[in-house]
Design a protein around this motif. Structure first.
Motif: not given
Length: 374
Positions: A181-202
């Protein structure tokens, strides 16, 4: 043999009551076999004990067996037990060994994914060595992996340039049947890339334990869950590492600014970062111009990037044995050519041609007015 018989009697009477999560399978002078966590098939370990001739003057013989834990773990734990019982020569050792093994598994729940953790750490070391050799940006080497045994979780901090992405992967009790279970993501990347990392990893984690919808009955019967920790965190590590290096296929400048503080947040700006279906990153202004200018092929515009992207939405990241080495070479030698798709620019060919024609007509009218006035 009196001390051996006494230990056999002690194990039969007290093992399951005094040492939690144990079950006696065999208990005789020739062999003692105890299952630890017998009710948890994904945590189960078998401890086999034999008494040497000059026992207890010599340490008790220990053999560990498991279908879940790696051979490296079993070997290392056996060594630890051997070192431990040497301090108790001349005394009963069987119950001490069982307590030690049970407590070790209780205190170190991440043992179930030891090989994956070691591989991730090896990937981090390999990355550092490559950076030193190439003399590139050393901040990539700051990526870290921290273990939280108490919470049965692994914390990854992935870095690329001055950008970072942090995520916590919690390993469930039923792992690997259930994915991390992937939780507590934090990043200084642009929001579009953070959404991609969160969604694709899950999604990668889900694919590890859930069969695809379109499988034959035979394929479905043969489907087995695979371990998800390494696959998901390696994806996050590699993607974060590469983002700041990616070039816009149109202007061929880096898509992300060097300083994360300079990332454009206005989604109407030309320098706003967009990610398309094939995986490539574009400046929004560059992508708009490319999509609005001819030619307009019947099948739609294709990505002009000079190589295929290793993390395209059009392919899986499950790490199947599909000639990974040859695939990597093909990525370097083939223009992307995947149809450009983005939910903000769903325009058919006729509409695009009509808009271009109107734009050109307006431009000619302006030029004629200027010429007339001159």
């Amino acid at each position: 043999m009196d001390i051996v018989n006494a230990e056999i009697s002690d194990i039969r009477g007290n093992c399951e009551q005094q040492i939690g999560n144990t079950k006696i399978i065999i208990c005789s002078a020739s062999l003692v076999r105890i299952d630890i966590y017998p009710d948890k098939p994904n945590r189960q370990m078998t401890v086999c004990l034999r008494f040497p001739e000059n026992y207890p003057g010599s340490p008790i013989l220990v053999e560990l067996k498991s279908r879940i834990y790696s051979d490296k773990l079993l070997s290392e734990l056996t060594r630890l037990i051997d070192d431990y019982v040497r301090d108790y020569l001349g005394k009963p050792q069987a119950m001490l060994v069982l307590r030690f093994a049970q407590q070790y598994l209780h205190d170190n729940p991440l043992c179930v994914c030891l090989d994956e953790i070691k591989q991730l750490r090896q990937d981090l070391k390999t990355r550092v060595a490559c950076l030193d050799l190439a003399e590139t940006n050393k901040s990539d080497s700051d990526s870290q992996l921290k273990l939280r045994q108490r919470n049965s979780s692994v914390e990854l901090t992935a870095r690329g340039g001055r950008y970072e992405y942090r995520v916590t992967a919690t390993v469930p009790d039923t792992y690997p049947v259930q994915c991390v279970e992937l939780t507590s993501p934090e990043s200084n990347l642009p929001a579009v890339l953070v959404r991609y990392l969160n969604g694709q990893s899950r999604e990668i984690a889900r694919q590890c334990v859930e069969p695809p919808l379109r499988l034959s009955k035979e394929e479905l019967a043969n489907f087995r869950p695979v371990r998800s920790l390494y696959r998901t965190l390696k994806f996050c590590l590699e993607a974060t590492r590469d983002f700041y290096r990616e070039l816009c296929p149109i202007c061929e400048n880096t898509v992300l600014p060097v300083n994360p503080d300079d990332v454009v947040l206005n989604d109407n700006s030309d320098t706003y970062v967009e990610r398309v279906y094939c995986g490539h990153l574009f400046h929004q202004g560059c992508l708009k111009r490319y999509m609005a200018e001819p030619p307009f092929p019947k099948g739609g515009k294709l990505c002009p990037a000079k190589r295929r992207h290793p993390r395209s939405d059009a392919q899986t990241y499950m790490g199947k044995s599909s000639n990974a080495a040859s695939t990597s070479k093909q990525l370097d030698n083939v223009v992307c050519g995947i149809k450009l798709a983005h939910d903000r620019w769903v325009v058919n060919v006729r509409t695009a041609e009509a808009r271009w024609a109107q734009k050109q007509a307006r431009q000619r009218e302006l030029e004629e007015v200027v010429e007339f006035l001159q």
